[in-house]
Write a protein that holds these residues in place. Structure first.
Motif, PDB file in Angstrom:
ATOM      1  N   LYS A   1      14.509  -4.164  29.098  1.00  0.00           N
ATOM      2  CA  LYS A   1      15.928  -4.370  29.427  1.00  0.00           C
ATOM      3  C   LYS A   1      16.149  -2.743  30.056  1.00  0.00           C
ATOM      4  CE  LYS A   1      19.794  -3.202  26.501  1.00  0.00           C
ATOM      5  NZ  LYS A   1      20.445  -3.427  25.503  1.00  0.00           N
ATOM      6  N   ASP A   2      16.810  -2.699  31.047  1.00  0.00           N
ATOM      7  CA  ASP A   2      17.122  -1.385  31.896  1.00  0.00           C
ATOM      8  C   ASP A   2      15.974  -0.513  31.952  1.00  0.00           C
ATOM      9  OD1 ASP A   2      19.741  -2.379  31.706  1.00  0.00           O
ATOM     10  OD2 ASP A   2      20.243  -1.280  29.933  1.00  0.00           O
ATOM     11  N   GLY A   3      14.820  -1.309  32.180  1.00  0.00           N
ATOM     12  CA  GLY A   3      13.540  -0.390  32.824  1.00  0.00           C
ATOM     13  C   GLY A   3      12.871   0.050  31.476  1.00  0.00           C
ATOM     14  N   LYS A   4      13.276  -0.243  30.186  1.00  0.00           N
ATOM     15  CA  LYS A   4      12.423  -0.306  28.908  1.00  0.00           C
ATOM     16  C   LYS A   4      11.883  -1.092  28.367  1.00  0.00           C
ATOM     17  CE  LYS A   4      16.431   2.940  27.516  1.00  0.00           C
ATOM     18  NZ  LYS A   4      17.531   3.162  26.816  1.00  0.00           N
ATOM     19  N   VAL A   5      10.743  -0.932  27.691  1.00  0.00           N
ATOM     20  CA  VAL A   5      10.074  -2.187  27.399  1.00  0.00           C
ATOM     21  C   VAL A   5       9.891  -1.875  25.629  1.00  0.00           C
ATOM     22  CG1 VAL A   5       7.729  -3.079  26.968  1.00  0.00           C
ATOM     23  CG2 VAL A   5       8.576  -2.326  29.098  1.00  0.00           C
ATOM     24  N   LEU A   6      10.050  -2.959  24.759  1.00  0.00           N
ATOM     25  CA  LEU A   6      10.141  -2.940  23.573  1.00  0.00           C
ATOM     26  C   LEU A   6       8.866  -3.812  22.729  1.00  0.00           C
ATOM     27  CD1 LEU A   6      11.161  -2.005  20.596  1.00  0.00           C
ATOM     28  CD2 LEU A   6      12.667  -3.569  20.825  1.00  0.00           C
ATOM     29  N   LEU A   7       7.855  -3.487  22.082  1.00  0.00           N
ATOM     30  CA  LEU A   7       7.046  -4.580  21.461  1.00  0.00           C
ATOM     31  C   LEU A   7       7.710  -4.452  19.990  1.00  0.00           C
ATOM     32  CD1 LEU A   7       3.751  -2.952  22.847  1.00  0.00           C
ATOM     33  CD2 LEU A   7       5.342  -4.515  23.806  1.00  0.00           C
ATOM     34  N   VAL A   8       7.466  -5.648  19.322  1.00  0.00           N
ATOM     35  CA  VAL A   8       8.229  -5.868  17.948  1.00  0.00           C
ATOM     36  C   VAL A   8       6.757  -6.709  17.297  1.00  0.00           C
ATOM     37  CG1 VAL A   8       9.729  -6.679  16.713  1.00  0.00           C
ATOM     38  CG2 VAL A   8      10.406  -5.900  18.776  1.00  0.00           C
ATOM     39  N   GLN A   9       6.835  -6.147  16.216  1.00  0.00           N
ATOM     40  CA  GLN A   9       5.746  -6.827  14.887  1.00  0.00           C
ATOM     41  C   GLN A   9       6.865  -7.423  14.145  1.00  0.00           C
ATOM     42  OE1 GLN A   9       3.543  -8.965  12.857  1.00  0.00           O
ATOM     43  NE2 GLN A   9       2.405  -7.596  14.680  1.00  0.00           N
ATOM     44  N   VAL A  10       6.860  -8.855  13.847  1.00  0.00           N
ATOM     45  CA  VAL A  10       7.925  -9.358  12.939  1.00  0.00           C
ATOM     46  C   VAL A  10       7.067  -9.695  11.412  1.00  0.00           C
ATOM     47  CG1 VAL A  10       9.674 -11.279  12.489  1.00  0.00           C
ATOM     48  CG2 VAL A  10       9.206 -10.303  14.850  1.00  0.00           C
ATOM     49  N   LYS A  11       7.778  -9.187  10.311  1.00  0.00           N
ATOM     50  CA  LYS A  11       7.461  -9.425   8.965  1.00  0.00           C
ATOM     51  C   LYS A  11       8.545 -10.191   8.156  1.00  0.00           C
ATOM     52  CE  LYS A  11       3.350  -7.777   9.377  1.00  0.00           C
ATOM     53  NZ  LYS A  11       2.000  -8.667   9.126  1.00  0.00           N
ATOM     54  N   SER A  12       8.043 -10.806   7.093  1.00  0.00           N
ATOM     55  CA  SER A  12       8.974 -11.581   6.381  1.00  0.00           C
ATOM     56  C   SER A  12       8.545 -11.479   4.937  1.00  0.00           C
ATOM     57  CB  SER A  12       9.572 -12.734   6.666  1.00  0.00           C
ATOM     58  OG  SER A  12       8.591 -13.656   6.519  1.00  0.00           O
ATOM     59  N   GLY A  13       9.707 -11.477   3.916  1.00  0.00           N
ATOM     60  CA  GLY A  13       9.272 -11.299   2.453  1.00  0.00           C
ATOM     61  C   GLY A  13       8.635 -10.295   2.085  1.00  0.00           C
ATOM     62  N   LYS A  14       7.407 -10.453   1.372  1.00  0.00           N
ATOM     63  CA  LYS A  14       6.596  -9.234   0.592  1.00  0.00           C
ATOM     64  C   LYS A  14       5.343  -8.974   1.581  1.00  0.00           C
ATOM     65  CE  LYS A  14       7.570 -10.972  -3.839  1.00  0.00           C
ATOM     66  NZ  LYS A  14       7.012 -10.987  -5.296  1.00  0.00           N
ATOM     67  N   ALA A  15       5.399  -9.622   2.820  1.00  0.00           N
ATOM     68  CA  ALA A  15       4.296  -9.269   3.779  1.00  0.00           C
ATOM     69  C   ALA A  15       4.367  -7.774   4.223  1.00  0.00           C
ATOM     70  CB  ALA A  15       4.476 -10.054   5.030  1.00  0.00           C
ATOM     71  N   ARG A  16       3.418  -7.037   4.248  1.00  0.00           N
ATOM     72  CA  ARG A  16       3.271  -5.689   4.648  1.00  0.00           C
ATOM     73  C   ARG A  16       2.323  -5.495   5.711  1.00  0.00           C
ATOM     74  NH1 ARG A  16       7.121  -5.755   2.035  1.00  0.00           N
ATOM     75  NH2 ARG A  16       7.432  -4.685  -0.019  1.00  0.00           N
ATOM     76  N   THR A  17       2.640  -4.425   6.536  1.00  0.00           N
ATOM     77  CA  THR A  17       1.888  -4.302   7.953  1.00  0.00           C
ATOM     78  C   THR A  17       0.931  -3.284   7.524  1.00  0.00           C
ATOM     79  OG1 THR A  17       4.037  -4.314   9.182  1.00  0.00           O
ATOM     80  CG2 THR A  17       1.985  -3.536  10.298  1.00  0.00           C
ATOM     81  N   LYS A  18      -0.523  -3.490   7.583  1.00  0.00           N
ATOM     82  CA  LYS A  18      -1.325  -2.734   7.367  1.00  0.00           C
ATOM     83  C   LYS A  18      -1.417  -1.446   8.358  1.00  0.00           C
ATOM     84  CE  LYS A  18      -3.950  -6.687   5.746  1.00  0.00           C
ATOM     85  NZ  LYS A  18      -4.529  -7.913   6.051  1.00  0.00           N
ATOM     86  N   SER A  19      -2.133  -0.460   7.768  1.00  0.00           N
ATOM     87  CA  SER A  19      -2.398   0.780   8.819  1.00  0.00           C
ATOM     88  C   SER A  19      -3.089   0.594  10.000  1.00  0.00           C
ATOM     89  CB  SER A  19      -2.751   1.757   7.733  1.00  0.00           C
ATOM     90  OG  SER A  19      -4.096   1.462   7.547  1.00  0.00           O
ATOM     91  N   GLU A  20      -3.981  -0.463  10.155  1.00  0.00           N
ATOM     92  CA  GLU A  20      -4.569  -0.663  11.285  1.00  0.00           C
ATOM     93  C   GLU A  20      -3.805  -1.489  12.081  1.00  0.00           C
ATOM     94  OE1 GLU A  20      -7.323  -0.846  13.900  1.00  0.00           O
ATOM     95  OE2 GLU A  20      -7.779   0.296  12.193  1.00  0.00           O
ATOM     96  N   GLU A  21      -2.974  -2.371  11.635  1.00  0.00           N
ATOM     97  CA  GLU A  21      -2.117  -3.025  12.354  1.00  0.00           C
ATOM     98  C   GLU A  21      -1.150  -2.159  13.131  1.00  0.00           C
ATOM     99  OE1 GLU A  21      -1.008  -7.499  10.906  1.00  0.00           O
ATOM    100  OE2 GLU A  21      -0.536  -5.696   9.362  1.00  0.00           O
ATOM    101  N   LEU A  22      -0.555  -1.202  12.488  1.00  0.00           N
ATOM    102  CA  LEU A  22       0.072  -0.243  12.829  1.00  0.00           C
ATOM    103  C   LEU A  22      -0.556   0.700  14.073  1.00  0.00           C
ATOM    104  CD1 LEU A  22       2.192   1.266   9.854  1.00  0.00           C
ATOM    105  CD2 LEU A  22       3.190  -0.436  11.604  1.00  0.00           C
ATOM    106  N   ARG A  23      -1.731   1.069  13.808  1.00  0.00           N
ATOM    107  CA  ARG A  23      -2.608   1.846  14.888  1.00  0.00           C
ATOM    108  C   ARG A  23      -2.752   1.251  16.002  1.00  0.00           C
ATOM    109  NH1 ARG A  23      -5.188   3.966  10.384  1.00  0.00           N
ATOM    110  NH2 ARG A  23      -6.683   2.249  10.336  1.00  0.00           N
TER     111      ARG A  23
END
Length: 99
Positions: A43-65
């Motif tokens: 949008k308006d020249g900006k880009v957004l990347l999203v990781q979606v989680k739900s419930g008790k799911a957690r984003t692992k540090s490797e996924e974040l990197r």
């Protein structure tokens, strides 16, 4: 079990797409991917990347990197959107574009 979890996760991704579209973003989904990026939005020249989680799911540090690496490669912002109990959505920025 796997199909049920996949369907639940996909439904949350579609919900996030609706939210972003409602805010004027052009949104695409990385269907059935095992990448750290579930949604791509622009949008308006900006880009957004999203990781979606739900419930008790957690984003692992490797996924974040990996998500941060993708954001840097696309000169984008990256966020993790987590649907908590009762559908409460928590958004967390994990990288910021270079300005």
């Amino acid at each position: 079990m796997v199909n049920r979890l996949y369907n639940r996760g996909r439904a949350k991704e579609y919900r996030c797409m609706e939210i972003l579209s409602g805010e004027g973003w052009m949104v695409g989904r990385s269907a059935a991917s095992h990448s750290p990026v579930d949604l791509f939005a622009a949008k308006d020249g900006k880009v957004l990347l999203v990781q979606v989680k739900s419930g008790k799911a957690r984003t692992k540090s490797e996924e974040l990197r990996e998500l941060v690496k993708w954001a840097e490669a696309f000169n984008a912002d990256a966020e993790v959107w987590h649907f908590k109990e009762r559908g409460n959505l928590q958004k967390r920025r994990v990288s910021r574009t270079k300005v």
